[in-house]
Design a protein around this motif. Sequence first.
Motif, short mmCIF file in Angstrom:
data_model
loop_
_atom_site.label_atom_id
_atom_site.label_comp_id
_atom_site.label_asym_id
_atom_site.label_seq_id
_atom_site.Cartn_x
_atom_site.Cartn_y
_atom_site.Cartn_z
N PHE A 74 -9.70 -38.98 5.32
CA PHE A 74 -9.06 -39.49 4.11
C PHE A 74 -7.61 -39.06 4.07
CE2 PHE A 74 -10.97 -35.42 3.10
CZ PHE A 74 -10.01 -34.75 2.35
N GLY A 75 -6.83 -39.74 3.24
CA GLY A 75 -5.46 -39.34 2.97
C GLY A 75 -5.41 -38.56 1.68
N CYS A 76 -4.47 -37.62 1.56
CA CYS A 76 -4.44 -36.77 0.38
C CYS A 76 -3.02 -36.25 0.15
CB CYS A 76 -5.41 -35.61 0.57
SG CYS A 76 -5.56 -34.54 -0.87
N ASP A 77 -2.70 -36.04 -1.14
CA ASP A 77 -1.37 -35.57 -1.52
C ASP A 77 -1.34 -34.06 -1.73
OD1 ASP A 77 -2.96 -35.57 -3.76
OD2 ASP A 77 -1.43 -36.37 -5.10
N SER A 78 -2.03 -33.32 -0.88
CA SER A 78 -2.05 -31.86 -1.03
C SER A 78 -0.66 -31.26 -0.87
CB SER A 78 -2.98 -31.24 0.03
OG SER A 78 -2.84 -29.84 0.06
N GLY A 111 6.69 -38.27 5.98
CA GLY A 111 6.52 -39.30 4.97
C GLY A 111 5.13 -39.27 4.35
N ALA A 112 4.53 -40.45 4.22
CA ALA A 112 3.21 -40.57 3.60
C ALA A 112 2.28 -41.32 4.54
CB ALA A 112 3.30 -41.28 2.26
N LEU A 172 -5.02 -37.54 -5.12
CA LEU A 172 -4.94 -38.94 -4.76
C LEU A 172 -5.44 -39.11 -3.33
CD1 LEU A 172 -3.90 -41.67 -5.95
CD2 LEU A 172 -1.76 -41.23 -4.76
N HIS A 173 -6.27 -40.13 -3.09
CA HIS A 173 -6.88 -40.27 -1.77
C HIS A 173 -6.68 -41.65 -1.14
CE1 HIS A 173 -9.16 -37.09 -3.92
NE2 HIS A 173 -9.12 -36.49 -2.75
N GLN A 174 -6.51 -42.68 -1.92
CA GLN A 174 -6.29 -44.06 -1.45
C GLN A 174 -7.52 -44.68 -0.80
OE1 GLN A 174 -3.72 -46.03 -1.94
NE2 GLN A 174 -2.25 -44.59 -2.79
N GLN A 175 -7.98 -44.17 0.32
CA GLN A 175 -9.10 -44.78 1.03
C GLN A 175 -9.79 -43.71 1.87
OE1 GLN A 175 -8.63 -48.72 2.92
NE2 GLN A 175 -9.25 -47.79 4.85
N VAL A 176 -11.11 -43.86 2.06
CA VAL A 176 -11.86 -42.91 2.88
C VAL A 176 -12.58 -43.66 3.98
CG1 VAL A 176 -12.14 -41.32 0.94
CG2 VAL A 176 -13.92 -43.01 1.42
N SER A 177 -12.98 -42.94 5.03
CA SER A 177 -13.68 -43.54 6.15
C SER A 177 -14.58 -42.50 6.79
CB SER A 177 -12.68 -44.10 7.17
OG SER A 177 -13.33 -44.79 8.21
N VAL A 178 -15.71 -42.95 7.35
CA VAL A 178 -16.69 -42.04 7.93
C VAL A 178 -17.06 -42.53 9.32
CG1 VAL A 178 -18.98 -41.02 7.65
CG2 VAL A 178 -17.62 -41.57 5.64
N GLY A 207 3.90 -33.94 4.40
CA GLY A 207 4.72 -34.91 3.70
C GLY A 207 4.12 -35.25 2.35
N ASP A 208 4.49 -36.44 1.84
CA ASP A 208 3.99 -36.86 0.53
C ASP A 208 2.47 -37.00 0.54
OD1 ASP A 208 6.56 -36.95 -0.44
OD2 ASP A 208 6.85 -39.05 0.07
N MET A 209 1.93 -37.56 1.63
CA MET A 209 0.49 -37.64 1.83
C MET A 209 0.21 -37.43 3.31
SD MET A 209 -0.95 -40.72 -0.61
CE MET A 209 -2.64 -40.10 -0.49
N ASP A 210 -0.92 -36.80 3.62
CA ASP A 210 -1.33 -36.55 5.00
C ASP A 210 -2.76 -37.01 5.21
OD1 ASP A 210 1.08 -35.48 5.74
OD2 ASP A 210 0.41 -33.41 5.79
#
Length: 223
Positions: free
Chosen positions: A93-97, A130-131, A79-85, A102-105
């Motif tokens: 990007f955010g990721c649930d690794s 958290g996330a 899961l990534h939600q949104q990306v930026s360059v 936390g839940d997402m980093d």
Amino acid sequence: TMKSGVWERPRIAAFSRKGCEDDVPCLAPDGKTLLFLSLRPLGSEEVEHKERIWMTRRDGDRWSEPKPLPPAVNALGTLHQQVSVDAAGNLYFGCDSPKGNGDMDLYVSKYLDGEFRAPVNLGSPLNGPGAEYAPFIAPDGRFILFNRIANDRSEFLISFRSVEGTWSVPCALTGELFGLSEMDFGEPFITRDGRALVFYGSQGRISTPFWIAASVIDTLRQK
């Protein structure tokens, strides 16, 4: 598209694929590279669709056939939600690794010698227990906007990067700052002309887009 200062009726992009939930497009500062999230499968043998980051490039008035980013990037999470360059091509990007804090980093994948390298966790103070997700990186990399879920609510924050490359403790852009209250905020970004900060505010199932002058960032930088 916008013509004579007026937005035209939206239409589906030629490179988008029906039923694959193509989502949250990010146009790079060069105006020629676009990244987005999609559940489209890899080849005919894939049974379970997985969310990946895809990229397409513009040639004149046409976009190339989208290609997924390398496994080193897309294998990190689901899961990534949104990306930026940023202007250098570095991907945030955010990721649930499961290896995260936390839940997402938040992660960055450096773009070097024409390739995206293995993502690196941005660490503290940006990431916590958290996330953290949905980042927007300034083209020059001097600040980052992102979402954080705290106390069962979604807020978004800003952090500034020093000349040494370290990040400041994130500052929350609260509802009071925007003259809004009792809302969750999400998915911030700055328009390409640098004049507007766009985000959504939601109450329950209703989400509404908002914008304010991006000069508020300079105000926060001076604090």
